[in-house]
Design an enzyme around this catalytic site. Structure first.
Site, PDB file in Angstrom:
ATOM      1  N   ASP A  23     -12.396 -60.897  12.469  1.00 22.81           N
ATOM      2  CA  ASP A  23     -12.725 -60.576  12.836  1.00 22.81           C
ATOM      3  C   ASP A  23     -13.680 -58.926  14.219  1.00 22.81           C
ATOM      4  O   ASP A  23     -13.305 -59.724  15.492  1.00 22.81           O
ATOM      5  CB  ASP A  23     -14.164 -61.198  12.628  1.00 22.81           C
ATOM      6  N   HIS A  40      -7.715 -52.402  15.209  1.00 18.95           N
ATOM      7  CA  HIS A  40      -6.021 -52.996  14.028  1.00 18.95           C
ATOM      8  C   HIS A  40      -5.283 -53.105  15.051  1.00 18.95           C
ATOM      9  O   HIS A  40      -4.601 -54.162  14.554  1.00 18.95           O
ATOM     10  CB  HIS A  40      -6.312 -52.269  12.971  1.00 18.95           C
ATOM     11  N   LEU A 134       6.329 -73.637  12.314  1.00 18.13           N
ATOM     12  CA  LEU A 134       4.971 -72.809  11.417  1.00 18.13           C
ATOM     13  C   LEU A 134       4.944 -72.311  10.776  1.00 18.13           C
ATOM     14  O   LEU A 134       5.844 -71.098  10.310  1.00 18.13           O
ATOM     15  CB  LEU A 134       3.978 -71.522  12.875  1.00 18.13           C
TER      16      LEU A 134
HETATM   17  C1  IPE Z   1     -13.392 -60.255   6.715  1.00 20.65           C
HETATM   18  O1  IPE Z   1     -14.171 -59.667   7.069  1.00 20.65           O
HETATM   19  C2  IPE Z   1     -12.413 -59.806   6.647  1.00 20.65           C
HETATM   20  C3  IPE Z   1     -11.201 -59.683   7.388  1.00 20.65           C
HETATM   21  C4  IPE Z   1     -11.771 -60.144   8.438  1.00 20.65           C
HETATM   22  C5  IPE Z   1     -10.319 -59.139   6.719  1.00 20.65           C
HETATM   23  P1  IPE Z   1     -15.594 -58.070   7.016  1.00 20.65           P
HETATM   24  O2  IPE Z   1     -15.630 -57.678   8.289  1.00 20.65           O
HETATM   25  O3  IPE Z   1     -14.500 -57.325   5.878  1.00 20.65           O
HETATM   26  O4  IPE Z   1     -16.019 -58.875   5.784  1.00 20.65           O
HETATM   27  P2  IPE Z   1     -17.811 -59.003   6.438  1.00 20.65           P
HETATM   28  O5  IPE Z   1     -18.206 -57.333   5.539  1.00 20.65           O
HETATM   29  O6  IPE Z   1     -18.580 -58.145   7.471  1.00 20.65           O
HETATM   30  O7  IPE Z   1     -18.559 -60.315   5.625  1.00 20.65           O
HETATM   31  C1  IPE Z   2     -11.380 -57.151  10.908  1.00 21.03           C
HETATM   32  O1  IPE Z   2     -11.730 -56.468  11.917  1.00 21.03           O
HETATM   33  C2  IPE Z   2     -10.368 -56.636   9.950  1.00 21.03           C
HETATM   34  C3  IPE Z   2     -10.225 -56.585   8.751  1.00 21.03           C
HETATM   35  C4  IPE Z   2     -10.757 -56.416   7.866  1.00 21.03           C
HETATM   36  C5  IPE Z   2      -9.556 -55.530   8.306  1.00 21.03           C
HETATM   37  P1  IPE Z   2     -13.226 -55.432  11.385  1.00 21.03           P
HETATM   38  O2  IPE Z   2     -12.429 -53.986  11.064  1.00 21.03           O
HETATM   39  O3  IPE Z   2     -14.112 -56.083  10.470  1.00 21.03           O
HETATM   40  O4  IPE Z   2     -14.134 -54.749  12.498  1.00 21.03           O
HETATM   41  P2  IPE Z   2     -15.693 -55.220  12.180  1.00 21.03           P
HETATM   42  O5  IPE Z   2     -16.601 -56.568  12.048  1.00 21.03           O
HETATM   43  O6  IPE Z   2     -15.661 -53.679  11.770  1.00 21.03           O
HETATM   44  O7  IPE Z   2     -15.815 -54.926  14.024  1.00 21.03           O
HETATM   45 MG    MG Z   3     -15.645 -57.133  10.395  1.00 19.82          MG
END
Ligand code: IPE
Ligand code: IPE
Ligand code: MG
Length: 250
Positions: A23, A40, A134
């Protein structure tokens, strides 16, 4: 050898299975005044390094959350760019994964993905199926509640087909119908990005997993960060309900 030096403080107490919520990509991009998709893309690069390191260090299974069942709620442009990124990353990174003896698997409801992406996913699974290093599990359109619901549907079908009886239902049996049932349960969970929540990840499988949270944003999570998490894990006492004394005398 560098490897022995790097992880000497884990005393050989490595987790077999590490589950990661990657995240913080969006915030990483925002901090640099870049579009979210740049975060990303940087996230894919970070993942490749973590995969290579985990494979080299002898971690058996790495399960990463790449797209949750709730992530469809994001702006349409971000979702479609993510689909494009998954497809191109698989094409571009496949060779290196295969070369490193990595076996790939996808978990989640793949039926909602574009046909081209689904095909790439099944192709890479088949092509790496005999690799012995892995196991890399990528959770896409995955939700822990979806997983549990699926298990109940499958169990219900077995019971209505009279392959099983309702009396056979047990925790072990339910577990057999869940994703990853053939693998050891996650020993270590890592979430980057500072949030302290599970966000519908492996709800069933994480029952006794050690939970580690890192404030660093996923694209900045490097092998040194993973090493710190592994060292923290090595110092945990996993009791599974028993007392400390019982563990010491086991
Ligand atoms: C969780 O992250 C999902 C992934 C990293 C793929 P999110 O950014 O979607 O989670 P929330 O919405 O902050 O809980
Ligand atoms: C996690 O990073 C990746 C996905 C959920 C696809 P985020 O896109 O949730 O990044 P933040 O949390 O907005 O910084
Ligand atoms: Mg996020």
């Amino acid at each position: 050898m560098a490897k022995k030096h790097e992880l000497s403080s884990t005393n050989g107490n490595l987790p077999k299975h590490v589950a990661i919520i990657m995240d913080g990509n969006g915030r990483w991009a925002k901090k640099k005044s870049l579009p979210r998709i740049a975060g990303h893309r940087a996230g894919v690069k970070a993942l490749q390094k973590i995969v290579n390191f985990s494979a080299k260090e002898g971690i058996k299974v790495l399960t990463v959350y790449a797209f949750s069942s709730e992530n469809w709620k994001r702006p349409r442009t971000e979702v479609s760019m993510l689909m494009e990124l998954f497809t191109t990353s698989l094409q571009q990174r496949f060779k290196e994964l295969h070369h490193n003896n990595v076996r790939l698997r996808f978990i989640g409801d793949l039926s909602s993905f574009p046909e081209k992406l689904r095909q790439s996913m099944t192709d890479t699974e088949h092509l790496t199926t005999n690799n012995t290093g892995l196991k890399l599990v990528v959770a896409v359109n995955y939700g822990g509640r979806w997983d549990i619901t699926n298990a109940f549907k499958a169990l219900h079908k077995k019971i209505s087909d009279e392959v099983m009886a309702a009396d056979d239902i047990s925790e072990d049996l339910i577990g057999e119908f869940m994703c990853l049932s053939d693998l050891p349960e996650p020993d270590l969970f890592i979430r980057t990005g500072g949030e302290k929540r599970i966000s519908n990840y492996l709800l069933w499988q994480l029952a006794y997993t050690e939970l580690y949270f890192d404030d660093c944003l996923w694209p900045d999570f490097d092998t040194a960060s993973l090493e710190t998490a592994l060292q923290w894990y090595a110092g945990r006492e996993r009791r599974f309900g028993r007392t400390s004394e019982q563990i010491e005398h086991a």
